[in-house]
Enzyme design. Structure first.
Site, PDB file in Angstrom:
ATOM      1  CG  HIS A  30       4.932   5.223   2.585  1.00 59.11           C
ATOM      2  ND1 HIS A  30       3.998   4.793   3.499  1.00 59.11           N
ATOM      3  CD2 HIS A  30       5.728   6.082   3.259  1.00 59.11           C
ATOM      4  CE1 HIS A  30       4.210   5.373   4.668  1.00 59.11           C
ATOM      5  NE2 HIS A  30       5.267   6.161   4.546  1.00 59.11           N
TER       6      HIS A  30
ATOM      7  CG  ASP B 113       0.854   3.270   2.938  1.00 57.53           C
ATOM      8  OD1 ASP B 113       1.030   2.980   4.125  1.00 57.53           O
ATOM      9  OD2 ASP B 113       1.774   3.530   2.140  1.00 57.53           O
TER      10      ASP B 113
END
Length: 476
Positions: free
Chosen positions: A26, A125
């Site tokens: 990520h 996120d």
């Protein structure tokens, strides 16, 4: 709060604050997006914890994008969580609830950060869903950016699953929302059972991963996805219908290929001696650790296939079957630790990638025109495997036992099928997609650039609308 890099000036461009989930895949995807936004003239602040900032800092330095500001806050202390754990790559599964609790403890410091730097937009996120709520509190727009593919995320984030509440079972998960675009892209029962264990809330007051994601979507203005319409167009469109929010594909976001060093290493020297397209590169990613039994089955399956292979093994190499390395001779290499993966995948000797089906690994493999041997392990990887095998026809999936166990015969069978005469059509399809990446998506002025231009346009449109809305609220 500590910061490095960009200093405020009088005439500010659009200012975006990036806040990735604390996981390597990520963070690297958010870093690549940050670089591309900065190259488009956007001011970028990149926020994470100190150890993660230290790890990602060299990447920013190597790309020479000075207008990216690095911001860091320590992860709040939680009893039972070792202080050196700031990323899921260092996180034992049983400590996941404590890690999530620590990340949620960043909410108040994050709000203080927003008040200090006043970004126009927060890109966050899904897991830290409260970042969208915090952005709205301070008059900033927000974007949830998924580093996972659209086929998976549009399935996982369907409000349909909320109907089950805490009573969701594995049998429920192998079903699909009736309007999902594919009957082939789905879970098997053992995968669904594993998903329930990973995605559960674990504690009475905790928020499960699926619920976090749904709340993140509820709070945001736009959803962005690391994918391209060329591969997942129907799923991107479907995701927009599911969320009721604009869904913007950002392209594969692959960093430009640069030498990772060690080009004259034993690995590259060995590859140079192999026939074109003959080698199977085996990698299960940096966060998938195989058990002793799984290592043995993979090893013996690869050995039985008779195919040259290079295996990047992140588990204990001492778990390899006795005499395995000696029997291989020069036909195979097992590397414990770092492998220059980008260089390996681009090498002409490599013909296929055996992968855990992490989304970034799939993108890297396809961009190099490699046929894939799918061995999904967890989370989104099962959906990714079905997509590449059953829809894109660029790979074959390793068969498993009913409980999901690896079997050496199935490993051998999958490798031989992909690399032999039976796999000729899928190898041709993989090369076709590789050419598409090279000649349409990744080339200068290609669709990757178009995706980013389109996204930046969206962000600029959000900026005045959010400020206008904030002004109306103040007036009331």
């Amino acid at each position: 709060m500590e910061e490095e890099g960009y200093q405020n000036s009088g005439n500010e461009p659009l200012h975006v604050l990036m806040f990735p989930w604390l996981a390597h895949g990520h963070i690297s995807a958010y870093a690549e997006l940050s670089i591309r936004l900065a190259q488009k003239g956007t001011k970028v602040s990149f926020f994470s914890t100190p150890l993660n900032i230290a790890k990602i800092k060299p990447l920013f330095a190597s790309r020479q994008v000075p207008q990216i500001q690095l911001l860091q806050l320590p992860l709040p202390k939680v009893a039972g969580l070792p202080p050196e754990i700031e990323s899921t790559s260092d996180l034992p599964m049983h400590l996941t609830p404590l890690f999530n609790k620590a990340v949620d403890g960043l909410e108040a410091p994050f709000e203080k950060l927003l008040a200090e730097i006043c970004p126009d937009c927060v890109i966050f996120d899904f897991v830290q869903w409260w970042a969208g709520r915090a952005a709205a509190k301070f008059g900033a727009a927000s974007v949830t950016f998924s580093t996972l593919g659209a086929a998976f995320i549009s399935w996982a984030m369907h409000p349909f699953w909320r109907l089950y509440g805490n009573g969701l079972t594995a049998e429920d998960l192998i079903q699909q929302p009736s309007d999902y675009p594919s009957r082939a892209v789905t879970l098997r029962l053992f995968e669904a059972a594993g998903a329930l264990v990973v995605n559960g809330a674990h504690e009475p007051d905790a928020v499960s991963y699926p619920e976090r994601c749904l709340r993140g979507i509820d709070a945001c203005d736009i959803v962005a996805v690391k994918t391209c319409a060329e591969l997942e167009g129907k799923y991107v469109e479907y995701f927009g219908k599911v969320t009721g929010k604009p869904v913007v594909p950002l392209g594969p976001l692959l960093s430009p290929h640069v030498s990772e060093g060690k080009a004259d290493s034993d690995v590259m020297t060995w590859l140079d001696k192999q026939s074109m397209g003959s080698v199977v590169y085996v990698s299960f990613g940096s966060q998938c650790f195989l058990s002793r039994e799984e290592i043995a089955e993979v090893a013996l399956g690869l050995e039985a296939s008779g195919q040259p292979f290079l295996w990047a093994l992140h588990s204990l190499s001492s778990w390899l079957p006795e005499g395995f390395v000696e029997r291989l001779g020069k036909r195979g290499i097992v590397v414990r630790g770092w492998v220059p993966q980008r260089e390996v995948l681009a090498h002409l000797g490599v013909g296929s990638l055996m992968t855990h089906c992490g989304w970034n690994s799939i993108m890297e493999g396809l961009s190099n025109g490699l046929v894939l041997i799918a061995s999904p392990m967890q989370l989104d990887q099962s959906h990714n495997a079905r997509l590449i095998v059953l829809e894109l026809n660029v790979g074959n999936e390793v068969g498993r036992g009913k409980d999901g166990t690896f079997e050496r015969e199935e490993i051998c069978k999958a490798v031989r099928m992909v690399m032999g005469d039976e796999g000729r059509e899928m190898r041709a399809k993989a090369k076709e997609i590789g050419h598409m990446f090279k000649n349409k998506i990744l080339k200068d002025g290609g669709s990757q650039d178009e995706y980013m231009t389109h996204f930046v346009d969206h962000l600029h449109l959000l900026k005045p609308s959010v400020r206008l809305q904030k002004g109306k609220e103040i007036q009331h």
